[in-house]
Design an enzyme around this catalytic site. Structure first.
Site, PDB file in Angstrom:
ATOM      1  N   ARG A 498      -7.146   0.162  -9.186  1.00  0.00           N
ATOM      2  CA  ARG A 498      -7.441  -0.970  -8.313  1.00  0.00           C
ATOM      3  C   ARG A 498      -6.623  -2.192  -8.728  1.00  0.00           C
ATOM      4  O   ARG A 498      -6.124  -2.940  -7.884  1.00  0.00           O
ATOM      5  CB  ARG A 498      -8.933  -1.269  -8.374  1.00  0.00           C
ATOM      6  CG  ARG A 498      -9.765  -0.288  -7.559  1.00  0.00           C
ATOM      7  CD  ARG A 498     -11.200  -0.221  -8.005  1.00  0.00           C
ATOM      8  NE  ARG A 498     -11.847  -1.523  -8.082  1.00  0.00           N
ATOM      9  CZ  ARG A 498     -13.084  -1.695  -8.554  1.00  0.00           C
ATOM     10  NH1 ARG A 498     -13.753  -0.662  -9.004  1.00  0.00           N
ATOM     11  NH2 ARG A 498     -13.609  -2.901  -8.593  1.00  0.00           N
ATOM     12  N   ARG A 518       0.695  -3.634  -3.630  1.00  0.00           N
ATOM     13  CA  ARG A 518       0.525  -4.239  -2.302  1.00  0.00           C
ATOM     14  C   ARG A 518       1.379  -5.487  -2.142  1.00  0.00           C
ATOM     15  O   ARG A 518       1.820  -5.799  -1.042  1.00  0.00           O
ATOM     16  CB  ARG A 518      -0.947  -4.547  -2.066  1.00  0.00           C
ATOM     17  CG  ARG A 518      -1.767  -3.293  -1.774  1.00  0.00           C
ATOM     18  CD  ARG A 518      -3.247  -3.542  -1.816  1.00  0.00           C
ATOM     19  NE  ARG A 518      -4.007  -2.384  -1.345  1.00  0.00           N
ATOM     20  CZ  ARG A 518      -5.304  -2.204  -1.576  1.00  0.00           C
ATOM     21  NH1 ARG A 518      -5.977  -3.109  -2.271  1.00  0.00           N
ATOM     22  NH2 ARG A 518      -5.924  -1.134  -1.122  1.00  0.00           N
ATOM     23  N   ASN A 528      -1.335  -1.801   3.996  1.00  0.00           N
ATOM     24  CA  ASN A 528      -1.125  -2.406   2.674  1.00  0.00           C
ATOM     25  C   ASN A 528      -0.686  -1.388   1.632  1.00  0.00           C
ATOM     26  O   ASN A 528      -0.889  -1.574   0.437  1.00  0.00           O
ATOM     27  CB  ASN A 528      -2.381  -3.153   2.224  1.00  0.00           C
ATOM     28  CG  ASN A 528      -3.604  -2.251   2.192  1.00  0.00           C
ATOM     29  OD1 ASN A 528      -3.518  -1.042   2.402  1.00  0.00           O
ATOM     30  ND2 ASN A 528      -4.749  -2.848   1.931  1.00  0.00           N
ATOM     31  N   HIS A 531      -4.369   3.039  -1.092  1.00  0.00           N
ATOM     32  CA  HIS A 531      -5.831   2.979  -1.061  1.00  0.00           C
ATOM     33  C   HIS A 531      -6.341   3.656  -2.329  1.00  0.00           C
ATOM     34  O   HIS A 531      -5.661   4.511  -2.909  1.00  0.00           O
ATOM     35  CB  HIS A 531      -6.368   3.709   0.182  1.00  0.00           C
ATOM     36  CG  HIS A 531      -7.848   3.927   0.162  1.00  0.00           C
ATOM     37  ND1 HIS A 531      -8.745   2.932   0.472  1.00  0.00           N
ATOM     38  CD2 HIS A 531      -8.591   5.024  -0.167  1.00  0.00           C
ATOM     39  CE1 HIS A 531      -9.977   3.412   0.360  1.00  0.00           C
ATOM     40  NE2 HIS A 531      -9.908   4.678  -0.021  1.00  0.00           N
TER      41      HIS A 531
END
Length: 558
Positions: A498, A518, A528, A531
């Site tokens: 993340r 991103r 973007n 994921h």
């Protein structure tokens, strides 16, 4: 974009440990919005902060900061949290914390603290003795070990071709491909080039082993006619024979000519002769709580100067049982209880270090386990340099053996899996850059497949947003071409992926996490680039849906 610039002017960006330490030098009150790289700061509170900044008009006393938890060791306990967190620092001491975007409570806390600072400055009151908050870790990469080899050892160059890299499937090799077509094919994507050699381990001489009648009978019943059953020494396949038996040539080009192999190694790996003599070793290192609190940066600088690579690090408060295990060498000493008390009194810093002969070099560097022995035998050791008067033990720890290091690293840095997706709009060249970045960041790609995500397949990944207004837009975006679905494995994989992705909005990512994926490859909030799973539970669920035969490594306590 003008609005975003005003936000950054209102709230200074802190996204590294050094900037955090610098921020603690602020005089007066600093309000810190602790955020995760994947979601960004709490925008809902920014109008309140701007209002307070204008009304109180205390530029010297009131500061606002956004701090990225993912990149700051001190804030590690706040990682993997979705709820906003606001910290309040007065003259460098964190004295209060508010969870959630509770605007009235935050407003009251800021107003009261600023009023106190005004009274203190005017001599109307004495500064209160605030109790500093201690952050507690709420959660209870991997380079292999290269062994030194003899100068006479033979090597083979193996090139894993672009489509085999991407699909991990065997490729039918044409006997006489057109050379121009071959060049175009080989330059169409990333290849993996390996230098491989045969191990030195001998097969056991079965003449010297005791026969197991029960096992022999069982093997006979099962009609197993393996060479291992015969009472003779097993023959070593040559490296070429082994590769042929494993059908490696179906997806690789193998250069078997010794002269050509040496020539290719010189071109592709100019430092190979030096590299092959390295004995890279991993060891667990620990900075005990007081040393971590008082001299962390100094020790980390020494580690860097000594040529170690820090593969992983985490801040952790040890349980009494963990402290007793790490300090078992002191259990017969009168000060053992004091050692355990100090080891559990605050956060320690656990590190995984990599270096040539790393384990022994670290042991030599830190010195003996007691200050008395260190002063006598290794007065230049870190044990002596960082000795604490009231505790006669080494303030640093290192694994005793490679076997112990492996066990300790696995305990403190257990493997974790997360699901990652590279979206269809990402170009082939950008995809290769992202894959390179993933590996350089220490992830292992343990599963990978390219698939066009239809509605049924997309639901396996995006089930939590099904029914939202924008879900149909997501489905439309996914149907535009193939996505690359992966399982990424490393310690703290969910949080680290993340962080590497960056905030959902690419524009925000460019401001807050400019090195994130991103920020570099995202076009919009929808497109973007990537994921990833938000939680460990979600990662396990999604991986089990997308890779039915794969067993995730997300153990309890990760």
């Amino acid at each position: 974009m003008a609005g975003k610039k005003r936000e950054i002017q209102l709230q200074a960006v802190v996204n590294s440990q050094s900037l955090w330490d610098e921020m603690l030098q602020n005089k007066g009150l600093t309000v810190i919005d602790v955020y995760q790289a994947w979601c960004g700061p709490c925008k809902a509170m920014q109008p309140l902060f701007r209002k307070l900044k204008n009304e109180l008009n205390e530029d010297e006393l009131l500061h606002f900061v956004v701090a990225e938890a993912d990149n700051i060791v001190t804030l590690q306990p706040f990682r993997d949290k979705c709820e906003p967190v606001f910290l309040f620092s007065v003259n460098g001491k964190i004295i209060a914390r508010i969870n959630g975007a509770n605007a009235p409570l935050v407003n009251k806390k800021i107003t009261n603290l600023i009023n106190e600072e005004k009274k203190i400055a005017a001599g109307e009151m004495v500064r209160p003795q605030y109790r500093e908050i201690v952050f507690v870790d709420s959660d209870v990469e991997d380079a292999g070990e290269a062994h030194s080899e003899s100068a006479e050892q033979l090597y083979i160059i193996v090139i894993i071709k672009p489509d085999a890299v991407m699909t991990r499937k065997s490729l039918e090799i044409k006997k006489k491909p057109d050379f121009q077509d071959f060049v175009l094919f080989m330059t169409s994507g990333v290849s993996h080039i390996l230098v491989i050699s045969q191990g030195d381990e001998e097969q056991p001489d079965l003449k010297e082993t005791e026969p197991d009648p029960e096992m022999e009978a069982k093997e006979a019943d099962e009609d197993h006619h393996e060479e291992v059953r015969t009472p003779v020494k097993k023959k070593h396949d040559s490296l070429q024979e082994y590769l042929e038996r494993q059908h490696v040539s179906q997806f690789c080009d193998i250069e078997e000519n010794l002269t050509d192999t040496n020539h290719f190694i010189d071109i592709l790996f100019p430092d190979f002769k030096n590299m092959k003599n390295l004995k890279l070793e991993k060891t667990l290192a620990f900075l005990r709580p007081r040393l971590f609190q008082e001299k962390r940066e100094h020790v980390l600088k020494i580690i860097e100067d000594e040529g170690f690579k820090i593969l992983m690090q985490r801040q952790i408060i040890l349980s009494e049982e963990e402290a007793q295990t790490l300090c078992r060498e002191y259990e017969n000493e009168d000060y053992f209880e004091n050692v355990i008390e100090q080891m559990t009194s605050g956060p320690s810093l656990a590190l995984v270090l990599l270096r040539d002969c790393g384990l022994q070099h670290w042991k030599n560097l830190i010195g003996p386990s007691s200050v008395e022995k260190a002063k006598e035998h290794l007065p230049e050791s870190l044990c002596v340099r960082f000795a604490m008067e009231d505790l006669p033990i080494n303030q640093l720890y290192g694994s005793d053996s490679l076997e112990e290091a492996e066990k300790e690293i696995q305990y403190f840095f257990p493997s974790q899996d997360t699901l990652a997706l590279i979206k269809p709009h990402v170009t082939h060249e950008q995809r290769e850059e992202i894959l390179k970045l993933i590996r350089e960041t220490g992830f292992e790609i343990t599963q990978m497949k390219e698939v066009v995500l239809n509605e049924e397949a997309a639901e396996k990944i995006y089930s939590k947003i099904k029914g939202r207004d924008f879900y149909q837009d997501v489905l439309q975006m996914l149907s535009e071409g193939p996505s690359l679905v992966m399982v990424l494995t490393k310690w703290n994989a969910v949080s680290d992926w993340r962080r590497l992705m960056g905030p959902i909005d690419p524009d925000e990512a460019k401001l807050l996490s400019p090195d994130s994926i991103r920020a570099h490859f995202g076009r919009s909030t929808l497109k973007n680039a990537v994921h990833g799973s938000s939680t460990i539970y979600e990662a396990m669920e999604t991986i089990s849906r997308m890779f039915e035969d794969f067993i995730p490594e997300n153990h309890e306590g990760n």
